[in-house]
Motif scaffolding. Sequence first.
Motif, PDB file in Angstrom:
ATOM      1  N   LEU A   8       0.835  -1.197   0.000  1.00 26.67           N
ATOM      2  CA  LEU A   8       0.000   0.000   0.000  1.00 26.67           C
ATOM      3  C   LEU A   8       0.873   1.251   0.000  1.00 26.67           C
ATOM      4  CD1 LEU A   8      -2.823   1.163   0.105  1.00 26.67           C
ATOM      5  CD2 LEU A   8      -2.741   1.034   2.593  1.00 26.67           C
ATOM      6  N   ASP A  23       2.327   1.856  -3.260  1.00 25.15           N
ATOM      7  CA  ASP A  23       1.338   1.965  -4.329  1.00 25.15           C
ATOM      8  C   ASP A  23       1.351   0.770  -5.287  1.00 25.15           C
ATOM      9  OD1 ASP A  23      -0.650   3.715  -4.610  1.00 25.15           O
ATOM     10  OD2 ASP A  23       0.549   5.335  -5.441  1.00 25.15           O
ATOM     11  N   ILE A  24       1.635  -0.410  -4.734  1.00 22.77           N
ATOM     12  CA  ILE A  24       1.711  -1.619  -5.555  1.00 22.77           C
ATOM     13  C   ILE A  24       0.364  -2.329  -5.590  1.00 22.77           C
ATOM     14  CG2 ILE A  24       2.795  -3.916  -5.712  1.00 22.77           C
ATOM     15  CD1 ILE A  24       5.284  -2.541  -4.329  1.00 22.77           C
ATOM     16  N   ALA A  25      -0.282  -2.428  -4.452  1.00 16.38           N
ATOM     17  CA  ALA A  25      -1.567  -3.128  -4.361  1.00 16.38           C
ATOM     18  C   ALA A  25      -2.298  -2.665  -3.110  1.00 16.38           C
ATOM     19  CB  ALA A  25      -1.350  -4.642  -4.297  1.00 16.38           C
ATOM     20  N   LEU A  26      -3.598  -2.932  -3.083  1.00 17.20           N
ATOM     21  CA  LEU A  26      -4.416  -2.609  -1.915  1.00 17.20           C
ATOM     22  C   LEU A  26      -5.059  -3.909  -1.449  1.00 17.20           C
ATOM     23  CD1 LEU A  26      -5.979  -0.736   0.020  1.00 17.20           C
ATOM     24  CD2 LEU A  26      -7.609  -0.322  -1.817  1.00 17.20           C
ATOM     25  N   THR A  57      -6.429  -6.038   2.020  1.00 17.97           N
ATOM     26  CA  THR A  57      -6.753  -5.861   3.435  1.00 17.97           C
ATOM     27  C   THR A  57      -7.201  -7.186   4.045  1.00 17.97           C
ATOM     28  OG1 THR A  57      -9.021  -5.209   2.898  1.00 17.97           O
ATOM     29  CG2 THR A  57      -7.414  -3.444   3.166  1.00 17.97           C
ATOM     30  N   ARG A  65      -9.732  -9.239   6.302  1.00 20.26           N
ATOM     31  CA  ARG A  65     -11.089  -9.168   6.850  1.00 20.26           C
ATOM     32  C   ARG A  65     -10.998  -9.378   8.357  1.00 20.26           C
ATOM     33  NH1 ARG A  65     -12.428 -12.387   2.129  1.00 20.26           N
ATOM     34  NH2 ARG A  65     -13.951 -11.331   0.827  1.00 20.26           N
ATOM     35  N   ASN A  92      -8.588 -10.012   1.048  1.00 19.25           N
ATOM     36  CA  ASN A  92      -8.926  -9.719  -0.338  1.00 19.25           C
ATOM     37  C   ASN A  92      -8.487  -8.299  -0.672  1.00 19.25           C
ATOM     38  OD1 ASN A  92     -10.967  -8.074   0.680  1.00 19.25           O
ATOM     39  ND2 ASN A  92     -12.611  -9.064  -0.455  1.00 19.25           N
ATOM     40  N   GLY A  93      -8.499  -8.002  -1.971  1.00 18.00           N
ATOM     41  CA  GLY A  93      -8.037  -6.684  -2.368  1.00 18.00           C
ATOM     42  C   GLY A  93      -7.893  -6.561  -3.864  1.00 18.00           C
ATOM     43  N   ILE A  94      -7.058  -5.612  -4.254  1.00 14.75           N
ATOM     44  CA  ILE A  94      -6.971  -5.269  -5.667  1.00 14.75           C
ATOM     45  C   ILE A  94      -5.507  -5.049  -6.062  1.00 14.75           C
ATOM     46  CG2 ILE A  94      -7.492  -2.870  -5.046  1.00 14.75           C
ATOM     47  CD1 ILE A  94      -8.883  -2.572  -7.740  1.00 14.75           C
ATOM     48  N   HIS A 134      -6.080  -3.407 -11.044  1.00 17.74           N
ATOM     49  CA  HIS A 134      -7.469  -3.566 -11.467  1.00 17.74           C
ATOM     50  C   HIS A 134      -8.012  -4.979 -11.252  1.00 17.74           C
ATOM     51  CE1 HIS A 134      -7.721   0.266 -13.983  1.00 17.74           C
ATOM     52  NE2 HIS A 134      -6.467   0.190 -13.595  1.00 17.74           N
ATOM     53  N   TYR A 181      -9.134  -8.272  -8.991  1.00 15.69           N
ATOM     54  CA  TYR A 181      -9.592  -8.645  -7.658  1.00 15.69           C
ATOM     55  C   TYR A 181      -8.826  -9.881  -7.174  1.00 15.69           C
ATOM     56  CZ  TYR A 181     -12.750 -10.374  -4.003  1.00 15.69           C
ATOM     57  OH  TYR A 181     -13.270 -10.838  -2.820  1.00 15.69           O
TER      58      TYR A 181
END
Lengths: 190, 190
Positions: free
Chosen positions: B41, B44-47, B49, B51, B82-84, B87, B89
Amino acid sequence: MIKYPNGQPKKKTTTVKLAKSAANRGMELEKLISAANDYYLMHDIALITKRPTPINVVKINYTKGARITDAYFEKQSTTDFNGIYKHRYLDFEAKSTRLKASFPLNNIHEHQITHLENVIRHGGIAFFVVEFASLNEIYVLAASHVIGAYKNGERKSIPYAIFKEKGILVPLKINPILDYLPAVIAMFGL
Amino acid sequence: MIKYPNGQPKKKTTTVKLAKSAANRGMELEKLISAANDYYLMHDIALITKRPTPINVVKINYTKGARITDAYFEKQSTTDFNGIYKHRYLDFEAKSTRLKASFPLNNIHEHQITHLENVIRHGGIAFFVVEFASLNEIYVLAASHVIGAYKNGERKSIPYAIFKEKGILVPLKINPILDYLPAVIAMFGL
């Protein structure tokens, strides 16, 4: 549950009632969204799940299995819901207000705003589902409008007129009652 | 914390130690993944998180704010993370085992398998991060292999050899320690 006779202290009753009603309102919107999510999953339309409410566990009693005896609710640092629709990542927050003229931003946390900005930057679809409970209206609004209003320190709320102009009203149906996904599809051209 | 003298009852101590060690093992892997997620994060590579653990709240004491006095852990009906990423999922479960020859499937719930099948059907990337704690090895394995083994009623575990053959070993680094995303990118050609 103890049923109090009519002679109960008035202040206490009022407090409990208000707390319950506020909780129920939020819960109702969440339930409607979760019911729609169940419908989308069953009909293979989308996979959207609710993040559990984060709880900080302080004490566990292991004598009767793992029973939590002390804990407290934490602020949700992300959003209520996320998932996938036609290969696209969706992420959104559901909020309800009893106000008629505007949607107050004071119960949106700063890290929720940051999270939604991150979602957008990584190519996800970020939005809000906002219920104007007194008007019986529910709107889908792109998160970018909320982020903009939040960062513009002058405004502490988003006028209802913005929802009319930039949002999409979700008409209530029989099944699912709150079929919010078509509004999301239309708004983001999915 | 009370420090017991050496004369403490042996059975009780053993039970507590086992419970703690099992909890810590799971926690360590989760922490390593969360640390990697923080890194992704920040850069700025992936988001991605985690649960929150679902907890069923039974009693709340409102006299000191909303303090939970009775609750219990629920089974996670989806997955841990899970995350992004670009683009796309992502959805995955992290598991640790002390076995050396295989990864047992008995602590994966049926609705987690169903959830991962749904993720794949809706166009998401579904995988497992599995730690063989005794071997000091962590693998990324596509969820499809786990789903296949789970549905094939005969096998109650996935042989270690399958991880060697079909999975990708995640080499430990300095920062982030568990840089698992390159393995996911390579595995799914992202």
